[in-house]
Design a protein around this motif. Structure first.
Motif, mmCIF file in Angstrom:
data_model
loop_
_atom_site.group_PDB
_atom_site.id
_atom_site.type_symbol
_atom_site.label_atom_id
_atom_site.label_comp_id
_atom_site.label_asym_id
_atom_site.label_seq_id
_atom_site.Cartn_x
_atom_site.Cartn_y
_atom_site.Cartn_z
ATOM 1 N N TYR A 40 0.833 -1.203 0.000
ATOM 2 C CA TYR A 40 0.000 0.000 0.000
ATOM 3 C C TYR A 40 0.870 1.256 0.000
ATOM 4 O O TYR A 40 0.627 2.211 -0.754
ATOM 5 C CB TYR A 40 -0.923 -0.003 1.220
ATOM 6 N N VAL A 41 1.890 1.271 0.849
ATOM 7 C CA VAL A 41 2.771 2.441 0.914
ATOM 8 C C VAL A 41 3.550 2.599 -0.384
ATOM 9 O O VAL A 41 3.715 3.719 -0.891
ATOM 10 C CB VAL A 41 3.728 2.322 2.120
ATOM 11 N N ARG A 42 4.016 1.500 -0.953
ATOM 12 C CA ARG A 42 4.748 1.582 -2.229
ATOM 13 C C ARG A 42 3.870 2.155 -3.332
ATOM 14 O O ARG A 42 4.358 2.802 -4.258
ATOM 15 C CB ARG A 42 5.241 0.194 -2.637
ATOM 16 N N GLY A 43 2.568 1.917 -3.251
ATOM 17 C CA GLY A 43 1.649 2.451 -4.252
ATOM 18 C C GLY A 43 1.365 3.930 -4.092
ATOM 19 O O GLY A 43 0.704 4.523 -4.949
ATOM 20 N N HIS A 44 1.826 4.512 -3.014
ATOM 21 C CA HIS A 44 1.661 5.948 -2.770
ATOM 22 C C HIS A 44 3.057 6.548 -2.625
ATOM 23 O O HIS A 44 3.638 6.566 -1.536
ATOM 24 C CB HIS A 44 0.823 6.201 -1.519
ATOM 25 N N GLY A 45 3.588 7.008 -3.751
ATOM 26 C CA GLY A 45 4.982 7.453 -3.805
ATOM 27 C C GLY A 45 5.334 8.520 -2.798
ATOM 28 O O GLY A 45 6.443 8.537 -2.255
ATOM 29 N N TRP A 46 4.401 9.423 -2.515
ATOM 30 C CA TRP A 46 4.700 10.494 -1.563
ATOM 31 C C TRP A 46 4.888 9.934 -0.153
ATOM 32 O O TRP A 46 5.751 10.398 0.598
ATOM 33 C CB TRP A 46 3.593 11.549 -1.583
ATOM 34 N N MET A 47 4.082 8.921 0.205
ATOM 35 C CA MET A 47 4.260 8.289 1.508
ATOM 36 C C MET A 47 5.633 7.630 1.607
ATOM 37 O O MET A 47 6.378 7.830 2.577
ATOM 38 C CB MET A 47 3.192 7.215 1.749
ATOM 39 N N LEU A 48 5.961 6.825 0.591
ATOM 40 C CA LEU A 48 7.234 6.111 0.602
ATOM 41 C C LEU A 48 8.400 7.082 0.617
ATOM 42 O O LEU A 48 9.389 6.876 1.332
ATOM 43 C CB LEU A 48 7.314 5.190 -0.618
ATOM 44 N N GLY A 49 8.281 8.160 -0.163
ATOM 45 C CA GLY A 49 9.359 9.148 -0.216
ATOM 46 C C GLY A 49 9.638 9.779 1.137
ATOM 47 O O GLY A 49 10.795 9.899 1.559
ATOM 48 N N ILE A 50 8.578 10.180 1.833
ATOM 49 C CA ILE A 50 8.766 10.818 3.143
ATOM 50 C C ILE A 50 9.264 9.810 4.170
ATOM 51 O O ILE A 50 10.099 10.138 5.030
ATOM 52 C CB ILE A 50 7.451 11.484 3.601
ATOM 53 N N MET A 51 8.778 8.573 4.095
ATOM 54 C CA MET A 51 9.277 7.553 5.032
ATOM 55 C C MET A 51 10.758 7.279 4.812
ATOM 56 O O MET A 51 11.525 7.132 5.773
ATOM 57 C CB MET A 51 8.470 6.261 4.887
ATOM 58 N N LEU A 52 11.182 7.208 3.547
ATOM 59 C CA LEU A 52 12.598 6.975 3.270
ATOM 60 C C LEU A 52 13.442 8.177 3.676
ATOM 61 O O LEU A 52 14.591 8.020 4.122
ATOM 62 C CB LEU A 52 12.799 6.660 1.783
ATOM 63 N N GLN A 53 12.883 9.384 3.542
ATOM 64 C CA GLN A 53 13.593 10.565 4.045
ATOM 65 C C GLN A 53 13.779 10.458 5.554
ATOM 66 O O GLN A 53 14.846 10.794 6.088
ATOM 67 C CB GLN A 53 12.799 11.834 3.708
ATOM 68 N N GLY A 54 12.749 9.940 6.236
ATOM 69 C CA GLY A 54 12.854 9.751 7.680
ATOM 70 C C GLY A 54 13.933 8.737 8.037
ATOM 71 O O GLY A 54 14.659 8.902 9.032
ATOM 72 N N THR A 55 14.052 7.679 7.221
ATOM 73 C CA THR A 55 15.101 6.691 7.448
ATOM 74 C C THR A 55 16.476 7.331 7.338
ATOM 75 O O THR A 55 17.355 7.138 8.203
ATOM 76 C CB THR A 55 14.995 5.548 6.426
ATOM 77 N N ALA A 56 16.670 8.098 6.258
ATOM 78 C CA ALA A 56 17.971 8.739 6.041
ATOM 79 C C ALA A 56 18.271 9.771 7.120
ATOM 80 O O ALA A 56 19.392 9.856 7.629
ATOM 81 C CB ALA A 56 17.994 9.391 4.654
#
Length: 412
Positions: free
Chosen positions: A212-228
């Protein structure tokens, strides 16, 4: 923000979780003091905390899946019971318990925490309803900030007046109180099990949350920014700030820590009132408010300047947390809330223990100025890199919808 407590059942849940979070703060201080007299105290405490962190990380995704297939109040009760067993066993074993037992008990406690987090977050959002989720997100953030200040102070006071063991008993009592507020709550079912889809198994459901998250690029992008950001900014600064500011005395470190928490607490009261067509841009720029604190530590500025900039850092991070949390709740179906929140927490936390350890080692070969300069550059780059991702600037809401929400004064 506090008006959301008038929502049926939500005020009752919040009261129980408020007390439980205070108990978590008490535990953080008293468990360290409980093991302090041991000859191997650093190893014992490190083992317990590392096992707790590991337990929390490995159970997050499955905990989110469980929270989406059954009543979330029951999941929280189960998590509380698991943590009660962990703390009670630690008390029975005594402060001289073997390292192996401390590792096992830390794992038990961490598993309880990992199951609890997505269920609690999803239950608050579910009870608030879609029209009150920004207020609910702000209330949850404010509660976390406030209890993060009060809990450790209370734990220190209890340990000084009585003993660290008394603090652990108080922690158990707060879990019991939490469970009492959830008895017969009878909240609506999340929905995934009601239609029979929950029969696919926990692992499959956890992977559905990832999809579900992968299907919503903005969600995945912000989560990966949080990881970094967690790995490259938060982790090294978590080591550098105590080293640099703590070297100026306990009072200086206390002021900086308290200033960050106070700035965060004030911002959670203001953030729900923010109205913008680009709430995502506002949220991401809020993260850049951490730059002045990094710069003052890098420059070796007087403590008063570090304190002032720490207020700014705490405020900016809270603005992001409230706006991001509200958007995540609003754009996610109720039946997926637990899994999405769990994935967000997992991506934010997964690399932190390793990066904190790495930062400690790097401080032996690199200067503070090099590490803080790296952290500042990493913060800027991670924020700038994610802003062009479609949907990030509006947090998944079409610009027209954001504009309408701004004019009407309600969150999009």
């Amino acid at each position: 923000m506090f008006s959301v407590l008038r929502v049926p059942k939500l005020g009752r849940v919040w009261a129980g979780q408020f007390v439980s979070l205070v108990g978590d703060g008490v535990y953080t201080v008293t468990v360290a003091l409980y093991l302090l007299h041991r000859d191997d105290a650093p190893q014992a405490l490190g083992t317990l905390l590392a096992a707790t962190a590991l337990g929390g990380i490995v159970t997050l995704l499955l905990g989110g899946a469980v929270a989406d297939r059954t009543r979330r109040s029951l999941v929280i009760c189960g998590a509380d019971l698991l943590r009660i067993l962990g703390v009670a066993a630690l008390l029975l074993a005594g402060p001289d318990a073997p390292i192996e037992l401390l590792a096992f008990l830390g794992l038990v406690f961490g598993c309880g925490a990992g199951v609890h987090r997505p269920a609690y977050t999803a239950l608050i959002a579910q009870l608030a309803g879609r029209d009150r989720r920004r207020e609910a997100s702000a209330l949850r953030a404010a509660t976390s900030r406030f209890t993060g200040i009060v809990g450790p102070v209370a734990g220190g006071a209890v340990a000084a007046a009585s003993s660290p063991g008394a603090g652990l008993l108080i922690n158990i009592a707060t879990f019991v109180f939490s469970m009492a507020t959830l008895v017969r709550l009878d909240e609506p079912h999340p929905g995934s099990a009601a239609d029979g889809s929950a029969k696919t198994g926990l692992v499959r459901e956890a992977l559905d949350g990832v999809a579900y998250v992968r299907g919503h690029g903005w969600m995945l992008g912000i989560m990966l920014q949080g990881t970094a950001q967690a790995a490259l900014v938060i982790a090294p600064m978590a080591v550098v700030v105590p080293l640099v500011i703590g070297g100026r005395g306990p009072a200086a470190l206390g002021l900086v820590t308290g200033a960050t928490a106070c700035g965060a607490l004030v911002a959670t009261l203001v953030a729900p009132r923010i109205r913008s067509r680009r709430t995502g841009t506002v949220a991401m720029l809020g993260l850049l408010c951490e730059l002045p604190q990094i710069a003052t530590v890098w420059a070796g500025a007087p403590t008063v300047w570090v304190v002032l900039c720490s207020v700014c850092a705490g405020a900016g991070s809270s603005v992001f947390a409230v706006l991001w949390g509200a958007a995540l709740q609003d754009r996610t179906p109720d039946s997926m809330l637990g899994r999405v929140f769990a994935l967000d927490a997992l991506l934010t936390q997964a690399l932190v223990p390793v990066c904190v350890a790495a930062a400690g080692l790097l401080l032996g070969v690199l200067s503070v100025s090099v590490i803080t300069a790296f952290a500042g550059c990493a913060l800027i780059l991670t924020v700038v890199a994610v802003l062009p991702v479609p949907g990030v600037s509006t947090l998944g809401s079409p610009p027209k919808q954001q504009a309408a929400a701004t004019r009407s004064g309600t969150p999009a």
